[in-house]
Design an enzyme around this catalytic site. Structure first.
Site, PDB file in Angstrom:
ATOM      1  N   GLY A  13     -35.613 -39.101 -29.666  1.00 54.50           N
ATOM      2  CA  GLY A  13     -36.593 -37.848 -30.449  1.00 54.50           C
ATOM      3  C   GLY A  13     -38.285 -39.082 -30.791  1.00 54.50           C
ATOM      4  O   GLY A  13     -39.264 -38.832 -31.453  1.00 54.50           O
ATOM      5  N   ASN A  15     -40.651 -39.974 -28.658  1.00 59.80           N
ATOM      6  CA  ASN A  15     -41.840 -39.291 -28.185  1.00 59.80           C
ATOM      7  C   ASN A  15     -42.249 -38.057 -28.969  1.00 59.80           C
ATOM      8  O   ASN A  15     -43.388 -37.784 -29.542  1.00 59.80           O
ATOM      9  CB  ASN A  15     -41.837 -38.952 -26.826  1.00 59.80           C
ATOM     10  CG  ASN A  15     -41.917 -40.016 -25.513  1.00 59.80           C
ATOM     11  OD1 ASN A  15     -42.643 -40.412 -25.397  1.00 59.80           O
ATOM     12  ND2 ASN A  15     -40.534 -40.206 -26.001  1.00 59.80           N
ATOM     13  N   MET A  91     -32.277 -33.472 -21.811  1.00 60.46           N
ATOM     14  CA  MET A  91     -31.205 -33.846 -21.019  1.00 60.46           C
ATOM     15  C   MET A  91     -30.642 -32.908 -19.751  1.00 60.46           C
ATOM     16  O   MET A  91     -29.305 -33.204 -19.427  1.00 60.46           O
ATOM     17  CB  MET A  91     -30.485 -35.037 -21.175  1.00 60.46           C
ATOM     18  CG  MET A  91     -31.114 -35.875 -21.827  1.00 60.46           C
ATOM     19  SD  MET A  91     -32.328 -37.294 -20.536  1.00 60.46           S
ATOM     20  CE  MET A  91     -31.343 -38.251 -19.513  1.00 60.46           C
ATOM     21  N   ARG A  92     -31.362 -32.287 -19.910  1.00 67.69           N
ATOM     22  CA  ARG A  92     -30.515 -30.995 -18.863  1.00 67.69           C
ATOM     23  C   ARG A  92     -32.101 -30.180 -17.892  1.00 67.69           C
ATOM     24  O   ARG A  92     -32.846 -30.335 -18.230  1.00 67.69           O
ATOM     25  CB  ARG A  92     -30.156 -29.418 -20.019  1.00 67.69           C
ATOM     26  CG  ARG A  92     -28.812 -30.252 -20.223  1.00 67.69           C
ATOM     27  CD  ARG A  92     -28.839 -28.894 -21.379  1.00 67.69           C
ATOM     28  NE  ARG A  92     -28.340 -27.406 -20.512  1.00 67.69           N
ATOM     29  CZ  ARG A  92     -27.236 -27.325 -19.682  1.00 67.69           C
ATOM     30  NH1 ARG A  92     -26.512 -27.880 -19.658  1.00 67.69           N
ATOM     31  NH2 ARG A  92     -27.405 -26.287 -19.356  1.00 67.69           N
ATOM     32  N   LEU A  93     -30.877 -29.494 -17.011  1.00 64.96           N
ATOM     33  CA  LEU A  93     -31.690 -28.981 -15.732  1.00 64.96           C
ATOM     34  C   LEU A  93     -32.119 -27.856 -16.086  1.00 64.96           C
ATOM     35  O   LEU A  93     -31.326 -27.353 -16.522  1.00 64.96           O
ATOM     36  CB  LEU A  93     -30.925 -29.006 -14.610  1.00 64.96           C
ATOM     37  CG  LEU A  93     -31.362 -30.237 -13.049  1.00 64.96           C
ATOM     38  CD1 LEU A  93     -30.293 -30.121 -12.390  1.00 64.96           C
ATOM     39  CD2 LEU A  93     -32.255 -30.768 -13.088  1.00 64.96           C
ATOM     40  N   ASN A 108     -42.894 -32.170 -18.506  1.00 62.86           N
ATOM     41  CA  ASN A 108     -42.206 -33.145 -19.133  1.00 62.86           C
ATOM     42  C   ASN A 108     -42.753 -35.102 -18.797  1.00 62.86           C
ATOM     43  O   ASN A 108     -43.833 -34.765 -18.209  1.00 62.86           O
ATOM     44  CB  ASN A 108     -41.548 -33.474 -17.749  1.00 62.86           C
ATOM     45  CG  ASN A 108     -40.056 -34.101 -17.365  1.00 62.86           C
ATOM     46  OD1 ASN A 108     -39.563 -34.280 -19.216  1.00 62.86           O
ATOM     47  ND2 ASN A 108     -39.199 -34.944 -17.146  1.00 62.86           N
ATOM     48  N   HIS A 110     -41.440 -39.013 -18.157  1.00 65.49           N
ATOM     49  CA  HIS A 110     -40.398 -39.610 -17.209  1.00 65.49           C
ATOM     50  C   HIS A 110     -40.426 -40.940 -16.936  1.00 65.49           C
ATOM     51  O   HIS A 110     -41.871 -41.300 -16.626  1.00 65.49           O
ATOM     52  CB  HIS A 110     -40.296 -38.704 -15.706  1.00 65.49           C
ATOM     53  CG  HIS A 110     -39.364 -39.189 -14.720  1.00 65.49           C
ATOM     54  ND1 HIS A 110     -37.920 -39.121 -14.807  1.00 65.49           N
ATOM     55  CD2 HIS A 110     -39.665 -40.572 -13.760  1.00 65.49           C
ATOM     56  CE1 HIS A 110     -37.139 -40.010 -13.727  1.00 65.49           C
ATOM     57  NE2 HIS A 110     -38.143 -40.768 -13.282  1.00 65.49           N
TER      58      HIS A 110
HETATM   59  C1  GRF Z   1     -37.271 -40.805 -22.702  1.00 64.34           C
HETATM   60  O1  GRF Z   1     -37.955 -42.220 -21.829  1.00 64.34           O
HETATM   61  C2  GRF Z   1     -38.449 -40.361 -21.400  1.00 64.34           C
HETATM   62  O2  GRF Z   1     -39.486 -40.648 -20.327  1.00 64.34           O
HETATM   63  C3  GRF Z   1     -37.192 -39.428 -20.968  1.00 64.34           C
HETATM   64  O3  GRF Z   1     -36.663 -39.766 -21.970  1.00 64.34           O
HETATM   65  C4  GRF Z   1     -36.723 -40.505 -23.120  1.00 64.34           C
HETATM   66  C5  GRF Z   1     -36.942 -39.731 -24.611  1.00 64.34           C
HETATM   67  O4  GRF Z   1     -37.157 -41.059 -25.693  1.00 64.34           O
HETATM   68  N1  GRF Z   1     -37.146 -37.815 -20.137  1.00 64.34           N
HETATM   69  P1  GRF Z   1     -37.187 -40.462 -26.786  1.00 64.34           P
HETATM   70  O5  GRF Z   1     -36.669 -39.172 -27.750  1.00 64.34           O
HETATM   71  O6  GRF Z   1     -38.418 -39.863 -27.017  1.00 64.34           O
HETATM   72  O7  GRF Z   1     -36.795 -41.904 -27.697  1.00 64.34           O
END
Ligand code: GRF
Length: 227
Positions: A13, A15, A91-93, A108, A110
């Site tokens: 988390g 981000n 982490m899920r589709l 999203n 990436h």
């Molecule tokens: C990030 O690297 C993002 O690009 C990917 O999952 C990671 C999440 O990191 N989708 P965090 O949980 O926000 O630290």
């Protein structure tokens, strides 16, 4: 009026907390109405509690199907009144029913330069492939994984001898610049999608695209405006 966000995360988390920090600092005109997770042990949940942000959590393994889980998740997100669903390490589709339900309202991040290295291990895959440049991407979500229209990308070199462990911290720093910027453009209603191109209403505020305060050079496009 502040843009209402719901953040969906499965893990650490960073981000999520970075988005909250930008809101607190006034560089992102938004509020987080909900942190939703499929992982009861996600660190993001503790971080949401610390910020008094409402949390919805359900272990996806306890749902009868992906569709059933996505329906419950979708109900929680709809109930939060969020305008934009922010995937931040989810982490899920997502099922196609979920994507149609929130069409054009899911974004999203990436950890690679899409369309290269889509999938759950963008950083590792870029390292294994031996590319000389990598980066990160914020995009709208469509029915195909890591495919939707690109809002912003940041690129940086991978130096000889580096591996995933050595360069991923820099990717994360860049993520923490481009995700709030993308959300601020949405808050300002400056993005439109034309076929798969995201058009940005320009501003005089744009900074130089070369950012050198990450201990290595990098390029961001479109130019960032928030700091
Ligand atoms: C990030 O690297 C993002 O690009 C990917 O999952 C990671 C999440 O990191 N989708 P965090 O949980 O926000 O630290």
């Amino acid at each position: 009026m502040a843009l209402k966000l719901a953040v969906v995360a499965s893990g650490t988390g960073t981000n999520f907390t970075n988005i909250v920090t930008h809101i607190e600092q006034g560089s992102l005109d938004a509020e987080v109405c909900l942190l939703a997770s499929n992982n009861p042990s996600a660190k993001a949940i503790e971080k949401a509690h610390a910020k008094q942000i409402p949390v919805w959590v359900k272990d996806h393994k306890k749902a009868s199907s992906r569709e059933a889980f996505d329906r419950e998740l979708g109900d929680a997100l709809a109930g939060s009144k969020a305008e934009i669903i922010v995937l931040a390490g989810y982490m899920r589709l997502l099922s196609s029913a979920f994507i149609s339900r929130f069409a054009g309202r899911i974004v999203n991040i990436h950890p690679a330069l899409l369309p290269s290295f889509a999938g759950a291990h963008g950083g590792r895959d870029a390292a294994e492939y031996g590319v000389r440049f990598t980066g990160c991407t914020v995009h709208f979500v469509d029915e195909i994984m890591d495919n939707g229209p690109i809002i912003i990308q940041a690129a940086m070199p991978i130096f000889p001898g580096e591996n995933e462990e050595s360069f991923m911290p820099f990717i994360h720093k860049l993520e923490h610049v481009i995700y709030p910027q993308a959300l601020q453009w949405i808050a300002e209603k400056r993005l439109t999608i034309k076929s798969r191109h995201v058009l940005l209403v320009p501003s005089q505020k744009a900074n130089n695209p070369t950012v050198n305060n990450f201990e290595r050079p990098c390029l961001i496009s479109p130019y960032v405006e928030i700091v």
